[in-house]
Design a protein around this motif. Sequence first.
Motif, mmCIF file in Angstrom:
data_model
loop_
_atom_site.group_PDB
_atom_site.id
_atom_site.type_symbol
_atom_site.label_atom_id
_atom_site.label_comp_id
_atom_site.label_asym_id
_atom_site.label_seq_id
_atom_site.Cartn_x
_atom_site.Cartn_y
_atom_site.Cartn_z
ATOM 1 N N PRO A 28 0.800 -1.232 0.000
ATOM 2 C CA PRO A 28 0.000 0.000 0.000
ATOM 3 C C PRO A 28 0.834 1.284 0.000
ATOM 4 C CG PRO A 28 -0.885 -1.561 1.596
ATOM 5 C CD PRO A 28 0.415 -2.135 1.101
ATOM 6 N N ASN A 29 2.037 1.249 0.584
ATOM 7 C CA ASN A 29 2.861 2.456 0.682
ATOM 8 C C ASN A 29 4.033 2.489 -0.283
ATOM 9 O OD1 ASN A 29 1.307 3.647 2.712
ATOM 10 N ND2 ASN A 29 2.317 2.390 4.256
ATOM 11 N N GLY A 30 4.114 1.531 -1.205
ATOM 12 C CA GLY A 30 5.199 1.542 -2.175
ATOM 13 C C GLY A 30 5.465 0.176 -2.758
ATOM 14 N N CYS A 31 6.303 0.162 -3.773
ATOM 15 C CA CYS A 31 6.736 -1.086 -4.407
ATOM 16 C C CYS A 31 8.211 -1.307 -4.106
ATOM 17 C CB CYS A 31 6.570 -1.019 -5.921
ATOM 18 S SG CYS A 31 4.878 -0.970 -6.466
ATOM 19 N N ASN A 32 8.559 -2.548 -3.872
ATOM 20 C CA ASN A 32 9.952 -2.942 -3.730
ATOM 21 C C ASN A 32 10.245 -3.932 -4.843
ATOM 22 O OD1 ASN A 32 9.902 -1.455 -1.402
ATOM 23 N ND2 ASN A 32 9.883 -3.201 -0.038
ATOM 24 N N GLY A 33 11.453 -3.862 -5.363
ATOM 25 C CA GLY A 33 11.788 -4.767 -6.444
ATOM 26 C C GLY A 33 13.224 -5.223 -6.399
ATOM 27 N N ILE A 47 21.389 -7.044 -9.563
ATOM 28 C CA ILE A 47 22.212 -5.835 -9.634
ATOM 29 C C ILE A 47 21.995 -5.010 -8.370
ATOM 30 C CG2 ILE A 47 22.654 -3.694 -10.891
ATOM 31 C CD1 ILE A 47 21.372 -5.180 -13.361
ATOM 32 N N CYS A 48 20.713 -4.801 -8.038
ATOM 33 C CA CYS A 48 20.340 -4.000 -6.874
ATOM 34 C C CYS A 48 18.852 -4.214 -6.617
ATOM 35 C CB CYS A 48 20.634 -2.521 -7.112
ATOM 36 S SG CYS A 48 19.745 -1.802 -8.512
ATOM 37 N N HIS A 49 18.363 -3.553 -5.598
ATOM 38 C CA HIS A 49 16.931 -3.518 -5.327
ATOM 39 C C HIS A 49 16.391 -2.193 -5.862
ATOM 40 C CE1 HIS A 49 17.137 -7.106 -2.894
ATOM 41 N NE2 HIS A 49 18.198 -6.590 -2.290
ATOM 42 N N THR A 50 15.074 -2.056 -5.878
ATOM 43 C CA THR A 50 14.459 -0.809 -6.318
ATOM 44 C C THR A 50 13.308 -0.459 -5.393
ATOM 45 O OG1 THR A 50 12.907 -1.920 -7.801
ATOM 46 C CG2 THR A 50 15.014 -1.206 -8.756
ATOM 47 N N ILE A 51 12.995 0.845 -5.358
ATOM 48 C CA ILE A 51 11.800 1.325 -4.685
ATOM 49 C C ILE A 51 11.010 2.188 -5.654
ATOM 50 C CG2 ILE A 51 12.779 1.177 -2.361
ATOM 51 C CD1 ILE A 51 13.168 4.278 -2.513
ATOM 52 N N GLU A 52 9.695 2.175 -5.482
ATOM 53 C CA GLU A 52 8.804 2.970 -6.322
ATOM 54 C C GLU A 52 7.566 3.345 -5.520
ATOM 55 O OE1 GLU A 52 8.252 1.370 -10.499
ATOM 56 O OE2 GLU A 52 9.093 -0.383 -9.476
ATOM 57 N N LEU A 53 6.787 4.260 -6.076
ATOM 58 C CA LEU A 53 5.488 4.579 -5.504
ATOM 59 C C LEU A 53 4.580 3.353 -5.596
ATOM 60 C CD1 LEU A 53 4.887 8.115 -7.033
ATOM 61 C CD2 LEU A 53 5.381 7.577 -4.638
ATOM 62 N N PRO A 54 3.515 3.299 -4.798
ATOM 63 C CA PRO A 54 2.566 2.190 -4.929
ATOM 64 C C PRO A 54 1.802 2.283 -6.249
ATOM 65 C CG PRO A 54 1.744 3.827 -3.378
ATOM 66 C CD PRO A 54 3.139 4.250 -3.761
ATOM 67 N N THR A 94 14.480 -1.130 3.257
ATOM 68 C CA THR A 94 14.244 -0.920 4.689
ATOM 69 C C THR A 94 12.765 -0.927 5.036
ATOM 70 O OG1 THR A 94 14.317 1.476 4.435
ATOM 71 C CG2 THR A 94 16.398 0.361 4.986
ATOM 72 N N GLY A 95 11.898 -0.960 4.029
ATOM 73 C CA GLY A 95 10.455 -0.983 4.231
ATOM 74 C C GLY A 95 9.775 -0.801 2.890
ATOM 75 N N PRO A 96 8.441 -0.866 2.855
ATOM 76 C CA PRO A 96 7.741 -0.668 1.591
ATOM 77 C C PRO A 96 8.053 0.713 0.991
ATOM 78 C CG PRO A 96 6.273 -1.615 3.215
ATOM 79 C CD PRO A 96 7.524 -1.216 3.950
ATOM 80 N N ARG A 131 10.929 2.030 0.562
ATOM 81 C CA ARG A 131 12.041 2.689 1.249
ATOM 82 C C ARG A 131 13.289 1.819 1.188
ATOM 83 N NH1 ARG A 131 10.616 4.180 6.944
ATOM 84 N NH2 ARG A 131 12.329 5.629 6.685
ATOM 85 N N GLY A 132 14.453 2.499 1.084
ATOM 86 C CA GLY A 132 15.719 1.780 1.033
ATOM 87 C C GLY A 132 16.862 2.691 1.420
ATOM 88 N N ILE A 133 18.079 2.148 1.342
ATOM 89 C CA ILE A 133 19.277 2.930 1.663
ATOM 90 C C ILE A 133 20.349 2.689 0.603
ATOM 91 C CG2 ILE A 133 18.862 3.021 4.153
ATOM 92 C CD1 ILE A 133 20.922 0.737 4.471
ATOM 93 N N GLU A 134 21.330 3.578 0.606
ATOM 94 C CA GLU A 134 22.489 3.511 -0.295
ATOM 95 C C GLU A 134 22.082 3.581 -1.763
ATOM 96 O OE1 GLU A 134 24.715 0.041 0.935
ATOM 97 O OE2 GLU A 134 25.312 1.000 2.808
ATOM 98 N N SER A 135 21.179 4.498 -2.065
ATOM 99 C CA SER A 135 20.678 4.632 -3.426
ATOM 100 C C SER A 135 21.754 5.117 -4.401
ATOM 101 C CB SER A 135 19.483 5.570 -3.455
ATOM 102 O OG SER A 135 18.904 5.588 -4.739
ATOM 103 N N ARG A 136 22.577 6.055 -3.978
ATOM 104 C CA ARG A 136 23.609 6.567 -4.895
ATOM 105 C C ARG A 136 24.615 5.471 -5.257
ATOM 106 N NH1 ARG A 136 22.775 11.705 -5.797
ATOM 107 N NH2 ARG A 136 21.776 13.001 -4.230
ATOM 108 N N ILE A 137 24.932 4.612 -4.322
ATOM 109 C CA ILE A 137 25.857 3.502 -4.591
ATOM 110 C C ILE A 137 25.224 2.544 -5.600
ATOM 111 C CG2 ILE A 137 27.013 1.493 -3.571
ATOM 112 C CD1 ILE A 137 27.188 3.203 -0.940
ATOM 113 N N ALA A 138 23.948 2.202 -5.380
ATOM 114 C CA ALA A 138 23.244 1.300 -6.301
ATOM 115 C C ALA A 138 23.108 1.926 -7.686
ATOM 116 C CB ALA A 138 21.869 0.951 -5.732
#
Length: 134
Positions: free
Chosen positions: A11-16, A25-32, A96-98, A100-107
């Motif tokens: 409900p609060n976002g997409c994780n991929g 390669i990495c994970h992703t975050i997006e809007l729901p 880190t949650g729906p 949400r994530g960390i280290e985006s610039r590195i990814a």
Amino acid sequence: MLLLLERKYFPNGCNGTLSHNNVAICHTIELPWRDNQIGLSCIPEGKYKIEKRYSQKFKWHLILKNVAGRSFILIHPANDALKELRGCIAPVNHITGPGRGIESRIAMHKLKQLVYRALSKRETVFINIKKEKL
């Protein structure tokens, strides 16, 4: 080159997870998912061409082409989809949650190296976005 983005919807976002040739390669975050509403929703599942793009705000990043009903869908750094994204995709090293994530610039740096290398060889780069298999 074909990248695969497999999403989980919340409900609060997409994780991929973004992969190439079955290697993450990495994970992703997006809007729901909100029916492809501009600025409020992630984009529809599908296959999209990726190109290089430059802007003052994000410097060198990536853009998805021919997204139905949308424009300027970018891949750029962000760590909180609800606060920092308007329909774009953000690579992250750790979820880190729906939405949400960390280290985006590195990814983002890791992703750009892979994609820019392919583009420099005149390869066409696509991303296939779909729901994660259960």
